[in-house]
Design a protein around this motif. Structure first.
Motif, short mmCIF file in Angstrom:
data_model
loop_
_atom_site.label_atom_id
_atom_site.label_comp_id
_atom_site.label_asym_id
_atom_site.label_seq_id
_atom_site.Cartn_x
_atom_site.Cartn_y
_atom_site.Cartn_z
N ALA A 128 0.93 -1.18 -0.10
CA ALA A 128 -0.04 0.10 0.00
C ALA A 128 0.71 1.36 0.15
O ALA A 128 1.85 1.33 0.47
CB ALA A 128 -0.85 -0.03 1.13
N GLY A 129 0.62 2.27 -0.64
CA GLY A 129 1.02 3.51 -0.76
C GLY A 129 0.71 4.40 -2.03
O GLY A 129 -0.42 3.91 -2.62
N GLU A 130 1.33 5.16 -2.27
CA GLU A 130 1.20 6.05 -3.62
C GLU A 130 2.44 6.41 -4.04
O GLU A 130 3.36 7.08 -3.59
CB GLU A 130 0.29 7.44 -3.19
CG GLU A 130 0.05 8.11 -4.67
CD GLU A 130 -0.99 9.33 -4.30
OE1 GLU A 130 -2.14 9.44 -4.51
OE2 GLU A 130 -0.26 10.21 -3.73
N SER A 131 2.69 5.80 -5.39
CA SER A 131 3.99 6.03 -6.00
C SER A 131 3.82 7.35 -7.07
O SER A 131 2.93 7.76 -7.36
CB SER A 131 4.46 4.70 -6.68
OG SER A 131 3.44 4.50 -7.89
N ASP A 132 5.09 7.64 -7.53
CA ASP A 132 4.97 8.66 -8.56
C ASP A 132 4.18 8.18 -9.81
O ASP A 132 3.65 8.77 -10.43
CB ASP A 132 6.46 8.83 -8.94
CG ASP A 132 7.25 9.69 -7.97
OD1 ASP A 132 6.58 10.40 -7.04
OD2 ASP A 132 8.58 9.78 -7.85
N TYR A 133 4.51 6.89 -9.99
CA TYR A 133 3.66 6.25 -11.33
C TYR A 133 2.12 6.48 -10.96
O TYR A 133 1.40 6.70 -11.82
CB TYR A 133 3.90 4.82 -11.30
CG TYR A 133 5.42 4.55 -12.19
CD1 TYR A 133 5.97 5.62 -12.53
CD2 TYR A 133 5.68 3.17 -12.57
CE1 TYR A 133 7.39 5.12 -13.35
CE2 TYR A 133 6.79 2.98 -13.27
CZ TYR A 133 7.69 3.92 -13.67
OH TYR A 133 8.80 3.68 -14.42
N ASN A 134 1.59 6.16 -9.84
CA ASN A 134 0.23 6.35 -9.51
C ASN A 134 -0.27 7.73 -9.72
O ASN A 134 -1.19 7.86 -10.43
CB ASN A 134 0.02 5.81 -7.99
CG ASN A 134 0.32 4.51 -7.67
OD1 ASN A 134 0.43 4.38 -6.44
ND2 ASN A 134 0.52 3.62 -8.52
N ARG A 135 0.40 8.64 -9.21
CA ARG A 135 0.03 10.00 -9.37
C ARG A 135 0.12 10.39 -10.83
O ARG A 135 -0.33 11.28 -11.29
CB ARG A 135 1.12 10.97 -8.54
CG ARG A 135 0.79 11.16 -7.01
CD ARG A 135 1.75 11.72 -6.39
NE ARG A 135 3.04 11.45 -6.08
CZ ARG A 135 3.38 10.69 -5.07
NH1 ARG A 135 2.64 10.18 -4.33
NH2 ARG A 135 4.79 9.94 -5.13
N PHE A 136 1.19 10.11 -11.58
CA PHE A 136 1.31 10.28 -12.84
C PHE A 136 0.35 9.59 -13.69
O PHE A 136 -0.43 10.50 -14.63
CB PHE A 136 2.52 9.60 -13.54
CG PHE A 136 3.07 9.61 -14.93
CD1 PHE A 136 3.31 10.70 -15.56
CD2 PHE A 136 2.60 8.66 -15.99
CE1 PHE A 136 3.60 10.76 -16.99
CE2 PHE A 136 2.76 8.65 -17.27
CZ PHE A 136 3.22 9.69 -17.77
N ASP A 137 -0.25 8.56 -13.57
CA ASP A 137 -1.34 7.98 -14.10
C ASP A 137 -2.67 8.69 -14.09
O ASP A 137 -3.45 8.96 -14.84
CB ASP A 137 -1.69 6.53 -14.15
CG ASP A 137 -0.60 5.49 -14.52
OD1 ASP A 137 0.07 6.00 -15.29
OD2 ASP A 137 -0.60 4.40 -14.15
N ALA A 138 -2.74 9.15 -12.85
CA ALA A 138 -4.01 10.00 -12.61
C ALA A 138 -4.04 11.21 -13.38
O ALA A 138 -5.09 11.85 -13.94
CB ALA A 138 -4.21 10.22 -11.06
N ARG A 139 -2.75 11.91 -13.54
CA ARG A 139 -2.66 13.37 -14.21
C ARG A 139 -2.86 12.82 -15.52
O ARG A 139 -3.36 13.80 -16.44
CB ARG A 139 -1.23 13.70 -13.75
CG ARG A 139 -0.91 14.91 -14.45
CD ARG A 139 -0.01 15.83 -13.68
NE ARG A 139 1.52 14.88 -13.85
CZ ARG A 139 2.06 14.41 -13.01
NH1 ARG A 139 1.73 14.12 -11.67
NH2 ARG A 139 3.21 13.54 -13.05
N VAL A 140 -2.50 11.61 -16.05
CA VAL A 140 -2.44 11.29 -17.56
C VAL A 140 -3.75 11.34 -17.97
O VAL A 140 -4.54 12.07 -18.91
CB VAL A 140 -1.67 10.28 -18.02
CG1 VAL A 140 -2.22 9.72 -19.39
CG2 VAL A 140 -0.24 10.48 -17.81
N ALA A 141 -4.51 10.61 -17.04
CA ALA A 141 -6.27 10.54 -17.36
C ALA A 141 -6.96 11.60 -17.28
O ALA A 141 -7.48 12.15 -18.20
CB ALA A 141 -6.63 9.55 -16.44
N ASP A 142 -6.46 12.74 -16.31
CA ASP A 142 -7.19 13.76 -16.36
C ASP A 142 -6.69 14.76 -17.38
O ASP A 142 -7.87 15.71 -17.74
CB ASP A 142 -6.89 14.58 -14.92
CG ASP A 142 -7.42 14.00 -13.72
OD1 ASP A 142 -8.33 12.83 -14.00
OD2 ASP A 142 -6.69 14.09 -12.60
N THR A 143 -5.74 14.63 -17.83
CA THR A 143 -5.39 15.75 -19.13
C THR A 143 -6.04 14.96 -20.26
O THR A 143 -6.41 15.79 -21.29
CB THR A 143 -3.78 15.37 -19.41
OG1 THR A 143 -3.19 15.99 -18.01
CG2 THR A 143 -3.62 16.53 -20.59
N ALA A 144 -6.04 13.79 -20.29
CA ALA A 144 -7.08 13.19 -21.67
C ALA A 144 -8.44 13.53 -21.69
O ALA A 144 -8.83 13.87 -22.51
CB ALA A 144 -6.71 11.77 -21.38
#
Length: 476
Positions: A151-167
């Motif tokens: 459990a946690g939040e990685s740079d990759y998790n934050r990146f994917d959320a940002r990519v989806a929001d930008t899309a």
């Protein structure tokens, strides 16, 4: 048919059948399941190479790895040869990307008019140490890839959320465009590190997760090529215990559901912007992951958990709720995009076919998917051919493998040495050698990699050069 927009969503390291729509008993992928229900899912889809950079170079160009020479994670696509993004851009279409591409650099002339949140090989050099193959180091020691699991939040998790929001924002901006556009969205999940927000990990209780199949401790004997991979970098030993193996699997499953949630944001935006009737949506992944099977983690093998990928297409004229058994590949994506957008079909070069067309046809069980591997941890090349019924592995200087996918979908019993299958093995070998010269391609890959090693100062310096683990992503 009238040309359409194309939305291509590519995840990273998603095993081909880990989705509800593929019949998995507990993996939660409601958004991918909905996408599959509105279109056609391909149950026999494969990557052209089970490692990131070569697979993505093939996806970009519609060419096999041996045709373009992007052998490993240090030799990335630089815009040559031209691929679908360049064809579209040169023909006046809007073609942009958001997220992970894993090409040479942002300045490489690959064709995208704009790249948002772009991820390319680290510092333009990638994993130089992985190009040292002739001879290959005996071992590089414990793997750092699985130091953090759970459990946690990685740079990759934050990146994917940002990519989806930008899309989502991009789709709103381009909803009224008159000419068809193409948008590539590249997410990282479920790629390691196996770190996932707690809410997704909680969906997969660790104690209920079955241990991976075919572990050597149970008596399974790995092929010598695979055994050499394991000795070079033993990920399973780095994970260590059954408890951590279960936690690793639960985290990986959670990352799939986390990624599905991001896909759901994008699909909802397509619907909200009224784009469903004018947009073709394709979902796939660059390759799979061994997830502990055979005592192996990461990718890089010819077995289906590594070479298989999910693939589905939805949009105008695509059969709904269909599962096609025809073997397909990421190689076919170029033809699909150019055909669906109405870009000049005369531009299309290479071995692929549009999966939109294949979706409308009867199954072709004898069509072959091809994959190859010339990268980190391999002493010599490995090649794969797969029909609907059989899967064949050719290892330079080692014995082949043959699997009956109908009777043995887990690829547990190698039939290549059994007399009754000799004709099938011979037919696959002939098909492979009609496509390429396996030994000559192996020598060419090593020669190109040696040039790279020499350019970085020789073997000792090359082994200390390049990112040791996953490619970093921008934090904003």
């Amino acid at each position: 048919m009238k040309p359409t927009n194309v939305l291509l969503i590519l995840s990273d390291e998603h095993v081909h059948n880990l989705m509800g729509c593929a019949g998995h008993p507990f993996i939660r992928t409601p958004n991918l399941d909905t996408l599959a229900a509105t279109g056609t899912r391909f149950s026999n889809a494969y990557t052209p190479s089970p490692i990131c950079v070569p697979a993505r170079a093939s996806l970009a160009t519609g060419r096999y790895v041996h045709e373009i020479g992007c052998w490993d994670n240090a030799i990335a696509y630089d815009g040559k040869p031209a691929g679908w993004a360049r064809y579209l851009s040169d023909s006046g279409y809007v073609v942009e990307s958001i997220g992970k591409l894993h090409y040479k650099s942002p300045s490489s002339p690959v064709g995208f008019q704009r790249q948002q949140h772009a991820v390319h090989i680290h510092e333009g050099i990638g994993q130089v140490w992985g190009s040292v193959r002739d001879p290959m180091p005996e071992t590089i020691g414990p793997s750092p890839l699985y130091n953090k699991i759970g459990a946690g939040e990685s740079d990759y998790n934050r990146f994917d959320a940002r990519v989806a929001d930008t899309a989502v924002e991009w789709l709103a901006e381009h909803a009224k465009d008159e000419k068809p556009w193409t948008l590539f969205v590249g997410m990282v999940a479920p790629h390691f590190p196996l770190v996932v927000p707690q809410e997704y990990l909680d969906m997969y209780p660790v104690d209920s997760i079955p241990l991976p199949m075919l572990h050597p401790s149970s008596g399974y004997v790995r092929h010598p090529w695979v055994e050499r991979q394991a000795h070079f970098m033993d990920h399973d030993a780095a994970i260590g215990s059954d408890e951590r193996r279960r936690l690793a699997l639960a985290s990986y499953f959670g990352l799939i559901t986390f990624m599905d949630h991001q896909v759901g944001k994008i699909l909802s935006a397509v619907d909200r912007q009224g784009l469903c009737e004018s947009t073709t949506i394709i979902y796939s992944s660059d390759h799979g992951d061994n997830i502990g099977k055979r005592g192996m983690w990461n990718k890089c093998l010819m077995y289906r958990e590594s070479t298989g990928v999910p693939m589905m297409i939805s949009g105008p004229g695509i059969p709904e709720q269909k599962v096609s058994a025809t073997p397909v590949s990421l190689i076919d994506i170029q033809n699909t995009i150019l055909e669906r957008t109405g870009c000049n079909p005369g531009l299309i070069q290479g071995p692929g076919r549009s999966i939109a067309e294949i979706a409308c046809e009867l199954d072709m069980p004898d069509r072959l998917a091809f994959s190859e591997f010339h990268a980190v941890g391999s002493e010599n090349a490995a090649y794969m051919l797969a029909s609907t019924d059989f899967k064949y592995h050719y290892y330079v200087e080692l014995e082949p493998e043959l699997f009956d996918l109908r009777q043995d979908p887990e690829e547990a019993r190698n039939l290549a040495g059994e007399p009754q299958y000799a004709a099938i093995v011979a037919a696959f070998e002939a098909r492979l050698k009609a496509l390429l010269d396996p030994e000559a391609v192996n020598r060419q890959a090593k020669a190109d990699q040696q040039k790279l090693v020499d350019a970085f100062g020789g073997r000792d310096l090359a082994l200390r050069t390049g990112t040791p683990a996953a490619t970093p992503v921008p934090k904003k």
